[in-house]
Design an enzyme around this catalytic site. Structure first.
Site, PDB file in Angstrom:
ATOM      1  N   GLU A 184     -41.457  83.126 -51.479  1.00 38.70           N
ATOM      2  CA  GLU A 184     -41.426  82.840 -50.040  1.00 38.70           C
ATOM      3  C   GLU A 184     -39.977  82.964 -49.540  1.00 38.70           C
ATOM      4  O   GLU A 184     -39.038  82.593 -50.251  1.00 38.70           O
ATOM      5  CB  GLU A 184     -41.918  81.383 -49.856  1.00 38.70           C
ATOM      6  CG  GLU A 184     -41.893  80.842 -48.461  1.00 38.70           C
ATOM      7  CD  GLU A 184     -42.333  79.362 -48.427  1.00 38.70           C
ATOM      8  OE1 GLU A 184     -42.359  78.694 -49.495  1.00 38.70           O
ATOM      9  OE2 GLU A 184     -42.656  78.875 -47.329  1.00 38.70           O
ATOM     10  N   LYS A 228     -47.875  82.133 -42.589  1.00 37.45           N
ATOM     11  CA  LYS A 228     -48.226  80.872 -43.265  1.00 37.45           C
ATOM     12  C   LYS A 228     -49.002  79.940 -42.331  1.00 37.45           C
ATOM     13  O   LYS A 228     -48.532  79.612 -41.236  1.00 37.45           O
ATOM     14  CB  LYS A 228     -46.948  80.197 -43.755  1.00 37.45           C
ATOM     15  CG  LYS A 228     -47.148  78.968 -44.622  1.00 37.45           C
ATOM     16  CD  LYS A 228     -45.812  78.474 -45.167  1.00 37.45           C
ATOM     17  CE  LYS A 228     -45.931  77.310 -46.115  1.00 37.45           C
ATOM     18  NZ  LYS A 228     -44.620  76.944 -46.717  1.00 37.45           N
ATOM     19  N   CYS A 285     -47.032  79.312 -50.310  1.00 37.51           N
ATOM     20  CA  CYS A 285     -46.614  77.997 -50.783  1.00 37.51           C
ATOM     21  C   CYS A 285     -47.597  76.884 -50.431  1.00 37.51           C
ATOM     22  O   CYS A 285     -48.687  76.831 -50.959  1.00 37.51           O
ATOM     23  CB  CYS A 285     -45.201  77.707 -50.286  1.00 37.51           C
ATOM     24  SG  CYS A 285     -44.345  76.537 -51.401  1.00 37.51           S
ATOM     25  N   VAL A 301     -41.035  72.699 -54.100  1.00 41.46           N
ATOM     26  CA  VAL A 301     -40.104  71.611 -54.409  1.00 41.46           C
ATOM     27  C   VAL A 301     -40.834  70.425 -55.030  1.00 41.46           C
ATOM     28  O   VAL A 301     -40.202  69.505 -55.528  1.00 41.46           O
ATOM     29  CB  VAL A 301     -39.322  71.156 -53.158  1.00 41.46           C
ATOM     30  CG1 VAL A 301     -38.391  72.264 -52.691  1.00 41.46           C
ATOM     31  CG2 VAL A 301     -40.265  70.750 -52.028  1.00 41.46           C
TER      32      VAL A 301
HETATM   33  C1  ACM Z   1     -43.347  74.881 -49.244  1.00 46.69           C
HETATM   34  O1  ACM Z   1     -44.402  75.090 -48.638  1.00 46.69           O
HETATM   35  N1  ACM Z   1     -42.350  75.742 -49.195  1.00 46.69           N
HETATM   36  C2  ACM Z   1     -43.180  73.665 -50.049  1.00 46.69           C
END
Ligand code: ACM
Length: 267
Positions: free
Chosen positions: A38, A111, A145, A172
């Site tokens: 990402e 996203k 992510c 993370v």
């Molecule tokens: C994330 O969605 N970058 C934790």
């Protein structure tokens, strides 16, 4: 079919250098599909809207997508990569991923489920969970992510026929890698999670990214998982035809056994 990831530590704001690292890393790789993290070209921790503006690009006209298209053509592979997108038609920014291949631009995804301060910098994805046909009989889906936290995302892609879910990440939290075994198993799909490593100290935050990029096969079998810190290209062989098979045994079918009429409150 050979699928893989490039796990590395992008340097914040160094777009040209980050793209150059990818070009160098993939220069000798023999693969059909490679997934990058990402926001691979920009880094993750933005400090201002001006910074988001200066690092975001139009897709596909922008420099990053154009260079990825050249790389995909040179290497004869499909590349899925996360980058910050500027959409001039709406004057909006998105945390997006592009899909490019040997014949050029294939598509993009924005996203859907934004994480933490991403909600300050980006608009929520407005294109929906989308699949792309990258070759005859070969369909991939893309999620980014934190989308993993919502099992509906992978399910939607699988129900649309995605055989491989490409998953650029900047993780993370420590939960995703193991959870993706279940996303693969419950949907009978291959998942390719490309995470980054390293850390960023910006905007009064100190984030360490968890690596562990991996490919998971249709029964939840881990094909490989990189460690928490290494910068590495990894490639493995998978058979996407396996992902067309949703039968568990003579009585159970992953999709046909669903009973959505009893799934209250999903909408
Ligand atoms: C994330 O969605 N970058 C934790």
């Amino acid at each position: 079919m050979r699928v893989g990831v490039f796990q590395f530590a992008p340097e914040f704001g160094q777009v040209d250098a980050n793209i150059a690292r990818v070009e160098a890393a993939l220069a000798e790789v023999e693969a059909d599909l490679m997934v990058l993290p990402e926001l691979f070209n920009s880094g993750y921790l933005f400090e201002s809207k001006a910074e988001v503006r200066s690092l975001s690009e139009e897709i596909p006209q922008g420099n990053t997508t154009q260079r990825l298209m050249r790389l995909a053509a040179e290497r004869n592979m499909v590349i899925v990569a996360g980058l910050p997108e500027y959409d001039s038609s709406q004057d909006k920014f998105f945390n997006s991923a592009v899909v490019v291949g040997p014949t050029g631009y294939i598509g993009k995804y924005r996203k859907t489920h934004l994480f933490y301060k991403e909600k300050v910098w980006f608009g929520p994805g407005d294109l929906g969970l989308t699949v792309f046909d990258i070759a005859p009989g070969l369909r991939i889906g893309v999620m980014i992510c934190f989308d993993w936290f919502f099992p509906e995302a992978a399910r939607s892609l699988a129900l649309q026929g995605a055989q491989i879910i490409c998953h650029p990440t900047n993780l993370v939290l420590p939960y995703c890698q193991q959870a993706m075994l279940t996303r693969s198993l419950e949907n009978s799909v291959i998942t390719v999670t490309a995470n980054r490593v390293g850390s960023e100290q910006r905007d009064n935050e100190d984030l360490r990214f968890t690596g562990g990029s991996q490919v998971v096969d249709v029964r939840g079998e881990l094909k490989f998982r990189l460690d928490e810190q290494e910068e590495k290209v990894a490639v493995t062989e998978v058979d996407p035809a396996r992902a067309l098979e949703k039968t568990l045994n003579i009585h159970n079918h992953l999709f046909n056994d669903r009973r959505p009429e009893f799934y209250r409150n999903l909408f």
